[in-house]
Each structure stands twice: as C-alpha cells, then as structure tokens.
Design a protein around this motif. Structure first.
Motif, mmCIF file in Angstrom:
data_model
loop_
_atom_site.group_PDB
_atom_site.id
_atom_site.type_symbol
_atom_site.label_atom_id
_atom_site.label_comp_id
_atom_site.label_asym_id
_atom_site.label_seq_id
_atom_site.Cartn_x
_atom_site.Cartn_y
_atom_site.Cartn_z
ATOM 1 N N SER A 56 0.834 -1.207 0.000
ATOM 2 C CA SER A 56 0.000 0.000 0.000
ATOM 3 C C SER A 56 0.865 1.252 0.000
ATOM 4 N N ASP A 168 -5.728 -1.128 -4.875
ATOM 5 C CA ASP A 168 -5.193 -1.693 -3.641
ATOM 6 C C ASP A 168 -6.151 -2.748 -3.082
ATOM 7 N N GLU A 169 -5.889 -3.985 -3.388
ATOM 8 C CA GLU A 169 -6.745 -5.102 -2.972
ATOM 9 C C GLU A 169 -8.223 -4.762 -3.184
HETATM 10 MG MG LIG Z 1 -2.195 -2.815 2.238
#
Ligand SMILES: [Mg+2]
Ligand SMILES: Nc1ncnc2c1ncn2[C@@H]1O[C@H](COP(=O)(O)OP(=O)(O)O)[C@@H](O)[C@H]1O
Lengths: 266, 268
Positions: A56, A168-169
């Motif tokens: 991240s 991000d995911e």
């Molecule tokens: Mg993360």
C-alpha cells in the motif's frame, strides 16, 4: 490483442531506489527499502506479498498521496508530485461518498475537470453501462452490495480516463463469486481501454489470472523479491484457471510467497 | 456483466404507524395512571404531585389571562436567540479547528478548560457586565450551547474518513472542493447531533437561569409558584418545559431525516 509494440515498450512507470521510512511513536519503520521497478505502457502488473511488506505504501507513493523518503518515482518520465486524475485509484474500502448517488459519485471528478454538464452526463452514462449499473444511477451507496459498490468505484476511476490505474486489494472484501465476476469485468475493461494497471492483491490466483507480470515483495524491510512473467495469452477467462500452465505459475509464486511468510515468522 | 448481486435492502427500522401510535398511547396512559395514583388525596405523595385535573385547571387559568403565552414566548425566544447565535459562531470555529492546525492548537486548551465549568457559574459576571435584562440570559445560553456544539462538530470534522479525502484528492479535487464537498457533508450527521445537544443545553441552562432570577419566563413562573406552594403551577411548568424540549427534538429529527438519509445507520 493488438498492442502497438512501440507503445508497449515505452516506460509508464519507473521506480528507482525507492525508500520509505515512517516516523512512528515506537521508532522508525522502514516500509520500503530500495524498490526498483519499471512498468511498460498498458501493462498489467500485480503485486503480491505478505501483509506489511509495503504494498500500500508503494501504491500511495505512486498515487502521490504519500512521498518517498529517498529514490525516484517517475510516471511518464515526470516525477510524481501530488495526486492527479491522471492516476486513478481504487481502494479496498470502496471509498464512495455515501451522501452522493451513484451518478454523482461517478461525476465527482468530472466536475473537478470543469467539463460541460452534457459531457459529464455522457461519460457517466457510458461508464455506468460499462459496469452494468444503469438501473442504480440514482441509488445511494448504502443501497448497494459490496460488489456493486466496487463496480461504482471502478466506473468512477475509469470515467476520469486515467492512463495509470492503481488498485489496492480492490476485491479483497468480496465473496468468491462476486470477485470472479469483477475480475472478468476488469479484464474486459482493460482489454477495451488500454490502461496501465498496478494491482495489489493477497490472492496469488487472482494475480496470475490478471497480470502480465507478478511482482513478489518481501517484508522487513519491504523490497522486491522476484518478478514472474505470466506467459498465458489473453483473453483470460475463468477457464484459464484450469490450465496446467496456470496451476504451475500459481504454485511457483505461492511457494515463494509462503517461504517469505515462513522467513518472516522466524 | 451480471446484475445478479442486488442490494440487500434492510427492513424498515420501525414497524407500522399504528404500532408506533399504540406504543405512545399505552406509555402515556400508564404514566397518567401512575400520576393519578400518586396525586390521589389519601397518598402522602399528593403533597408533591398535584392531580392531573388541578394541573389542567392551572393551565386553563393561565391561558385565560394570556400569561402563559408570555412565559412561554419569552423562554422559547431566549433559547432560540442564544442557540442561533451559538450555532452561527460554532460552525466556523469548529470547522476551522478541524481544518487548520494553528487554529486548533489555539482554541483547544480553552475549549477543554471552559467545558468543565457550568454555564450558570458565569451568571454573576454576566450580570455585572450586561445587567439582568434579556441580553444576560442570551449570553449565558450562548456560552452553554456554543461549547457543546463546537466540541461535537469538531469531533465530526476530525473523524471524517481519511479514505474519502484520499479518494477526492485522486479525483483532482483542490482543498476548497475537499472542504465543501467532502468534509462538510461528512460532518452533517455530527452537526445534527450538535444542534440537538445545543438546544437541550440551551433550554436547561435557561430554565436554571430563570429560576435564579427573572421577570418573566417558564423558570420564573415555576419559581414564583413555588413561593406560594402552588404545586399545580409548578408541575404544569415542568410539563411545559418537557413539551418544548420534545418539540425541538421533533423539528431537528424532521430536518435530519431529509438531510442525512444517505447514512448507513439511520438514527431513529
Ligand atoms: Mg495494504
Ligand atoms: N502512516 C504510517 N505510519 C507509520 N507506519 C506505517 C504507515 N503506513 C504504513 N506503515 C507501516 O509500513 C509498513 C508497510 O505498510 P503497508 O504499505 O500498509 O503494507 P501492506 O499494504 O503490504 O500490507 C507496515 O509495517 C506498516 O505498519
């Protein structure tokens, strides 16, 4: 897929010696330590690695939401200096504005671009159709399921027509069927409108299904361990998961990630 | 792409209208019955509680002379004036505190210091400064409502989900857009909570202030009646204050429903 070789070889992203140190209450945390990576134009790159390895952090730096402590971060040859609509972000927690309808969520960035209302309406219609939510234009986020919310977030990012899409995911919080659907949607979008995709996931299978290259990161301090080329042709579908090459690559990457994990536990 | 994943609509938090009405009727009936019992002549508690009939009669008498509207009007007028001024002042102060570090650092210690002091403690100062007239009462209400509202709204402003601010920034928003299109709407639920708390502390502070000295007002009416042991008027005054409070609450809820219906969890 027809991709212009000259354009393919152009460097979209260049990371050179990127280091990030967070000053925490309990001392400094080295989140990234010397990350080097080049991403080609229109490439789809997935990043996997144990949690806390700085995925991240890397995405936030690319987005301009955070700044590296050391090193070079170039997008289109220019150093990243703050956020820009040129670099779209899709967050795991959807990050829709709960007080705005689907229509106004998608239009949010378009208003900032000072586009004429007619053009905004046209783009909203186009992208809401692309994620098949035209029946929900006037719904509020609370009326949508998790999968639908994330599709709105995708439409909102796409509507800005960014050349680089950072995720991000994005499907991390969704159930398996919804996730499979959104992976198919994303692949379809990516093949339709060429964009460079930087996609973080903790799901190795997802990474192999989507990416041209999978970047494996290791933790403490965060750095790139290995980059694996995924030589499976597009279009990829759920059936791709059943092929021998897919399983082979998946197991290979998973073994590396797992050994990272064991390494870290020691 | 599939349209299979329909949103799960949650059931309405409250039942049908007639169920709500039934609850209100039953609850009022039970309390009236209790009141009737504790105020019946044989009971010791009858000294404290005038009977419903006596209270109604006291009310009718004050309505006939028109005195009640004067008390009510003055009290509500003071509350609304003090509250409105406090609201207008609290909005910019709390948003600036949430938005600008230097502003926050300047104000925070003073807010923490002042919030521990009951507003009534300022009355002697206010009276010396502003006399015993209307402005003195409005000032005391202002202090009470301002502090509670600043604290509540500020809490909302600093709690705005950081992901939403990030989302706005990557959508090409400047600071102005982020403030007006993200921070302000995200804080709206807190503003309503602040208005609620502000109104109720305005009302309680005012009545307390009127009890300690006023020419007219619900608090003064109660104070005067208690001097003559007119418990029916005292009780009537207390009930009226409660009704004023409920009315404020209903008005706030009315606007809140309209402006914050987008919230995931909706207050009842
Ligand atoms: Mg993360
Ligand atoms: N704002 C921050 N302040 C301090 N430490 C942070 C901050 N953000 C991340 N970290 C630390 O940096 C490391 C990498 O975090 P992150 O990039 O979120 O990892 P990942 O996304 O791979 O799980 C972690 O050890 C985390 O605790």
């Amino acid at each position: 897929m027809a991709r212009d070789p000259a354009e393919m070889s152009a460097k979209k992203v260049v990371l050179h010696g990127v280091k990030k140190i967070y000053q925490g209450a309990s001392g400094d945390v080295v989140a990234l330590n010397g990350v080097d990576l080049e991403i080609r134009n229109n490439e789809f790159v997935c990043v996997v690695g144990p949690s806390g390895c700085g995925k991240s952090t890397l995405l936030n730096i690319l987005a301009g939401l955070d700044r590296q402590t050391e090193g070079e971060v170039l997008v289109d040859g220019k150093p990243v200096d703050g956020p820009s609509g040129e670099r779209g972000v899709v967050f795991q927690q959807y990050a829709l504005f709960p007080w705005l309808t689907v229509r106004k969520n998608i239009a949010f960035g378009l208003h900032n671009k000072k586009l004429p209302q007619q053009e905004i309406d046209r783009l909203v219609e186009k992208y809401v159709r692309m994620v098949a939510l035209e029946d929900f234009l006037d719904s509020y986020p609370k009326e949508l399921s998790g999968g639908m919310k994330q599709r709105v977030a995708l439409a909102r990012a796409y509507a800005m027509d960014p050349s680089l899409l950072l995720m991000d995911e994005p499907f991390g919080a969704l159930d398996a069927q919804t996730r499979a659907q959104l992976q198919a949607d994303l692949l379809e979008l990516w093949e339709k409108e060429n964009k460079t995709c930087f996609f973080i996931t903790h799901d190795v299978e997802e990474a192999v299904l989507l990416a041209q290259r999978v970047v494996i990161m290791s933790a403490r301090p965060g750095r790139i361990n290995k980059i694996v080329d995924i030589d499976i042709p597009y279009p990829r579908t759920q059936e791709t998961r059943l092929t021998g090459r897919f399983t082979e690559l998946k197991n290979d990457i998973w073994a590396t990630v797992y050994s990272e994990y064991l390494e870290e536990r020691k | 792409m599939s349209k299979k994943d329909r949103a799960a609509k949650s059931p309405a938090p409250q039942g049908a209208a007639w169920v709500n009405l039934l609850y209100v009727v039953v609850s009022v009936a039970v309390v009236m019955l209790l009141w009737h019992i504790v105020s019946s002549p044989g009971m010791k508690s009858a000294k404290v509680f005038a009977s419903p009939a006596a209270v109604l009669k006291a009310f009718a008498a004050k309505v006939r002379t028109g005195k009640i509207w004067e008390h009510l009007g003055y009290s509500v007028g003071r509350v609304l004036t003090g509250f409105s001024l406090a609201f207008v002042a609290a909005l910019p102060v709390s948003f600036l505190m949430g938005w600008y570090e230097p502003f926050r650092r300047f104000f925070q210690p003073w807010i923490s210091f002042l919030k521990c002091i009951p507003p009534l403690a300022f009355i002697p100062l206010v009276i010396v400064g502003a006399g015993v007239g209307e402005s003195a009462k409005v000032i005391v209400i202002f202090i009470a409502a301002f502090l509670v509202m600043v604290i509540t709204i500020y809490g909302g402003v600093v709690n705005v989900d950081n992901t939403l601010i990030k989302a706005a920034r990557v959508l090409d928003s400047n600071d102005r857009t982020i403030f007006f299109k993200v921070v302000v709407p995200a804080s709206t639920p807190y503003i309503f909570t602040a208005v609620r708390l502000g109104l109720s502390s305005s009302l309680t502070t005012l009545i307390a202030a009127e009890l300690t000295g006023a020419q007219v007002g619900l608090g003064q009416m109660i104070q005067e009646a208690s001097n003559y042991f007119n418990m029916d008027v005292v009780l009537m005054g207390i009930i009226l204050i409660g009704l004023v409070g409920i009315t404020f609450e209903k008005i706030v809820t009315f606007f809140e429903r309209r402006l914050t219906a987008w919230q995931e969890i909706r207050q009842k």
